[in-house]
Write a protein that holds these residues in place. Structure first.
Motif, PDB file in Angstrom:
ATOM      1  N   ARG A 213       0.825  -1.204   0.000  1.00 25.98           N
ATOM      2  CA  ARG A 213       0.000   0.000   0.000  1.00 25.98           C
ATOM      3  C   ARG A 213       0.868   1.266   0.000  1.00 25.98           C
ATOM      4  N   GLN A 214       0.427   2.273  -0.734  1.00 25.17           N
ATOM      5  CA  GLN A 214       1.099   3.560  -0.765  1.00 25.17           C
ATOM      6  C   GLN A 214       0.476   4.437   0.328  1.00 25.17           C
ATOM      7  N   ALA A 215       1.134   4.451   1.470  1.00 27.38           N
ATOM      8  CA  ALA A 215       0.568   5.085   2.657  1.00 27.38           C
ATOM      9  C   ALA A 215       0.225   6.556   2.443  1.00 27.38           C
ATOM     10  N   GLU A 216       1.011   7.234   1.612  1.00 25.26           N
ATOM     11  CA  GLU A 216       0.768   8.658   1.396  1.00 25.26           C
ATOM     12  C   GLU A 216      -0.525   8.909   0.620  1.00 25.26           C
ATOM     13  N   LEU A 217      -1.084   7.861   0.030  1.00 28.41           N
ATOM     14  CA  LEU A 217      -2.339   7.968  -0.720  1.00 28.41           C
ATOM     15  C   LEU A 217      -3.439   7.143  -0.063  1.00 28.41           C
ATOM     16  N   ALA A 218      -3.392   7.037   1.237  1.00 27.29           N
ATOM     17  CA  ALA A 218      -4.379   6.238   1.965  1.00 27.29           C
ATOM     18  C   ALA A 218      -5.804   6.682   1.646  1.00 27.29           C
ATOM     19  N   LEU A 219      -6.629   5.717   1.267  1.00 29.60           N
ATOM     20  CA  LEU A 219      -8.058   5.895   0.991  1.00 29.60           C
ATOM     21  C   LEU A 219      -8.329   6.762  -0.236  1.00 29.60           C
ATOM     22  N   HIS A 220      -7.332   6.920  -1.106  1.00 28.73           N
ATOM     23  CA  HIS A 220      -7.514   7.718  -2.322  1.00 28.73           C
ATOM     24  C   HIS A 220      -8.053   6.883  -3.491  1.00 28.73           C
ATOM     25  N   GLY A 221      -8.454   5.660  -3.227  1.00 29.69           N
ATOM     26  CA  GLY A 221      -8.974   4.810  -4.288  1.00 29.69           C
ATOM     27  C   GLY A 221      -7.880   3.997  -4.953  1.00 29.69           C
ATOM     28  N   ALA A 222      -8.287   2.926  -5.619  1.00 30.18           N
ATOM     29  CA  ALA A 222      -7.308   2.038  -6.248  1.00 30.18           C
ATOM     30  C   ALA A 222      -7.903   1.396  -7.485  1.00 30.18           C
ATOM     31  N   PRO A 232     -13.379   3.603  -5.422  1.00 32.82           N
ATOM     32  CA  PRO A 232     -13.362   5.065  -5.436  1.00 32.82           C
ATOM     33  C   PRO A 232     -12.602   5.615  -4.240  1.00 32.82           C
ATOM     34  N   PRO A 233     -12.193   6.862  -4.314  1.00 23.88           N
ATOM     35  CA  PRO A 233     -11.591   7.485  -3.135  1.00 23.88           C
ATOM     36  C   PRO A 233     -12.649   7.670  -2.052  1.00 23.88           C
ATOM     37  N   ILE A 234     -12.256   7.438  -0.817  1.00 26.15           N
ATOM     38  CA  ILE A 234     -13.182   7.654   0.300  1.00 26.15           C
ATOM     39  C   ILE A 234     -12.545   8.583   1.328  1.00 26.15           C
ATOM     40  N   THR A 235     -11.756   9.517   0.811  1.00 26.75           N
ATOM     41  CA  THR A 235     -11.252  10.569   1.684  1.00 26.75           C
ATOM     42  C   THR A 235     -12.414  11.489   2.047  1.00 26.75           C
ATOM     43  N   SER A 236     -12.219  12.297   3.069  1.00 22.76           N
ATOM     44  CA  SER A 236     -13.267  13.221   3.483  1.00 22.76           C
ATOM     45  C   SER A 236     -13.662  14.154   2.341  1.00 22.76           C
ATOM     46  N   ALA A 237     -12.667  14.709   1.661  1.00 27.01           N
ATOM     47  CA  ALA A 237     -12.949  15.646   0.572  1.00 27.01           C
ATOM     48  C   ALA A 237     -13.720  14.973  -0.553  1.00 27.01           C
ATOM     49  N   ALA A 238     -13.318  13.766  -0.920  1.00 26.30           N
ATOM     50  CA  ALA A 238     -13.977  13.061  -2.024  1.00 26.30           C
ATOM     51  C   ALA A 238     -15.422  12.716  -1.666  1.00 26.30           C
ATOM     52  N   LEU A 239     -15.643  12.247  -0.464  1.00 26.76           N
ATOM     53  CA  LEU A 239     -16.998  11.886  -0.039  1.00 26.76           C
ATOM     54  C   LEU A 239     -17.904  13.112  -0.017  1.00 26.76           C
ATOM     55  N   LYS A 240     -17.387  14.228   0.461  1.00 27.92           N
ATOM     56  CA  LYS A 240     -18.201  15.448   0.517  1.00 27.92           C
ATOM     57  C   LYS A 240     -18.514  15.965  -0.881  1.00 27.92           C
ATOM     58  N   ARG A 241     -17.552  15.859  -1.791  1.00 34.02           N
ATOM     59  CA  ARG A 241     -17.808  16.275  -3.175  1.00 34.02           C
ATOM     60  C   ARG A 241     -18.932  15.462  -3.805  1.00 34.02           C
TER      61      ARG A 241
END
Length: 296
Positions: A213-222, A232-241
Motif C-alpha cells: 500500500r502507498q501510505a501517502e495515498l491512503a483511501l484515495h482509491g485504487a 473510489p476514493p473515500i477521503t473526506s474531501a472526495a466523499l463530501k464532493r
C-alpha cells in the motif's frame, strides 16, 4: 580468464549464502497472551467487522461457513482463502491461542512461516489481547469442515514463500490504534474500525509494483482490484464532493443503498452483506463520522 573463474566460483556461493539467509531468517515474534476468558458473541461481532465471513466462505461455490475456497486473482497469481473451521487436519482445530494471535496480528503460521499479504494481517495489529481472545472463542464454535484448503497458484518467483520475508522487511508496517485525545469517542471508534478490523485501506488505497500500500495515498482509491474493478476514493474531501453525509453513509453501510438510489455492487456489496450490515448503528455512525471528518 582468472576474473571469469573467480566470478563463476564466487557468484553461486554468494547466491547460495543469500538463499540460506533468507530461508533461515526468523520473522515470528512470540505472542505472550495471558490466559483470557474469551466472549464468543463479541468475537463473532469482531469477525463480521473484520470481513472473515466474506473472505473465507465460498458462497458462489456452495461452501460451508469459513471453509475457505474464495478465489482472489491478482497480478502475482491466484490466492484461495484457507479453511478456518475447527477441523484438526484441514482447518485450525489444532491451534492454540498463541498460534491464533501470531497468525492474526503478525501474519505468521504456527510453523513460523509468513502468510501472503492477501491476508490483511497488518490491519489486525490493532487488536488487543482481549479482542484476540474473543475472536478465538468465536472461532472455536465453528463446526469442523473436513475439506482441504485450495493451494495458492502463484507465478514465479512469488511462489517462493521465503521471499515474503524480504517483502515484510521492506513494506510490513503493522497498524496500531492511537486514539486522538482532541477528537470525540465516536470519531476514535471509527478510526479504530476503519484503519483496523474493517481494513478499508486494503481496497481503497493504491499499491506499488510490489503490492504494498502507498501510505501517502491512503483511501484515495485504487485500480486493478482482484475482481477486475476499481475502488473510489473515500477521503473526506472526495466523499463530501459526492454529496455524502454521515447519515447517508451510515444508511448505505446498513442497506447498500446509496443516496441516488443505486446500490453498491461488487466487493463493496459483499462488504455490506457480510459485514457492515451486522454492525451496530453506533459503529456504522462511527465509521461514517471518521471518514467524513478525518484529515486528508
Amino acid at each position: 580468464m582468472r576474473l571469469w573463474l573467480i566470478v563463476a566460483i564466487v557468484a553461486p556461493a554468494l547466491a547460495g549464502a543469500a538463499f540460506a539467509v533468507l530461508y533461515l531468517w526468523p520473522v515470528d515474534k512470540p505472542e505472550r497472551i495471558e490466559v483470557l476468558a474469551g466472549d464468543p458473541g463479541r468475537g463473532a461481532y469482531l469477525a463480521r467487522m473484520s470481513g472473515c465471513i466474506a473472505c473465507h466462505t465460498n458462497t458462489e461455490g456452495g461452501g460451508k461457513p469459513l471453509a475457505g475456497g474464495v478465489r482472489l486473482p491478482t497480478d502475482f497469481g491466484t490466492f484461495y482463502s484457507p479453511n478456518l473451521t475447527t477441523d484438526p487436519d484441514h482447518g485450525i482445530g489444532n491451534w492454540n491461542l498463541q498460534d491464533f494471535a501470531a497468525a492474526v496480528r503478525q501474519g505468521i503460521s504456527p510453523e513460523g512461516e509468513p502468510y501472503y499479504p492477501s491476508f490483511p494481517y497488518p490491519f489486525y495489529g490493532s487488536f488487543s489481547d482481549q479482542d484476540i481472545a474473543d475472536l478465538w472463542a468465536a472461532f472455536k464454535t465453528v463446526p469442523p469442515v473436513a475439506e482441504a484448503s485450495t493451494p495458492h497458484d502463484m507465478l514465479p518467483p512469488f511462489n517462493l514463500r521465503m521471499g515474503l520475508k524480504l517483502w515484510r522487511g521492506l513494506f510490513y508496517v503493522p497498524e496500531t490504534f492511537d486514539p486522538d485525545p482532541a477528537r470525540s469517542d465516536l470519531w476514535n471508534r471509527g478510526k479504530f474500525i476503519v484503519e483496523g478490523p474493517a481494513h478499508c485501506g486494503a481496497c481503497h488505497t493504491p499499491r506499488n509494483a510490489a503490492g504494498a500500500r502507498q501510505a501517502e495515498l491512503a483511501l484515495h482509491g485504487a485500480s486493478k482490484l482482484p475482481d477486475g474493478g476499481k475502488s473510489p476514493p473515500i477521503t473526506s474531501a472526495a466523499l463530501k464532493r459526492q454529496g455524502w453525509t454521515i447519515s447517508s453513509l451510515q444508511y448505505a453501510l446498513k442497506t447498500g443503498i446509496m443516496p441516488d438510489g443505486d446500490v453498491f455492487g461488487g466487493s463493496m456489496g459483499e462488504v455490506v452483506r457480510d459485514g457492515t450490515a451486522f454492525l451496530s448503528e453506533e459503529d456504522r455512525e462511527a465509521i461514517a463520522t471518521y471518514l467524513l471528518e478525518r484529515d486528508g
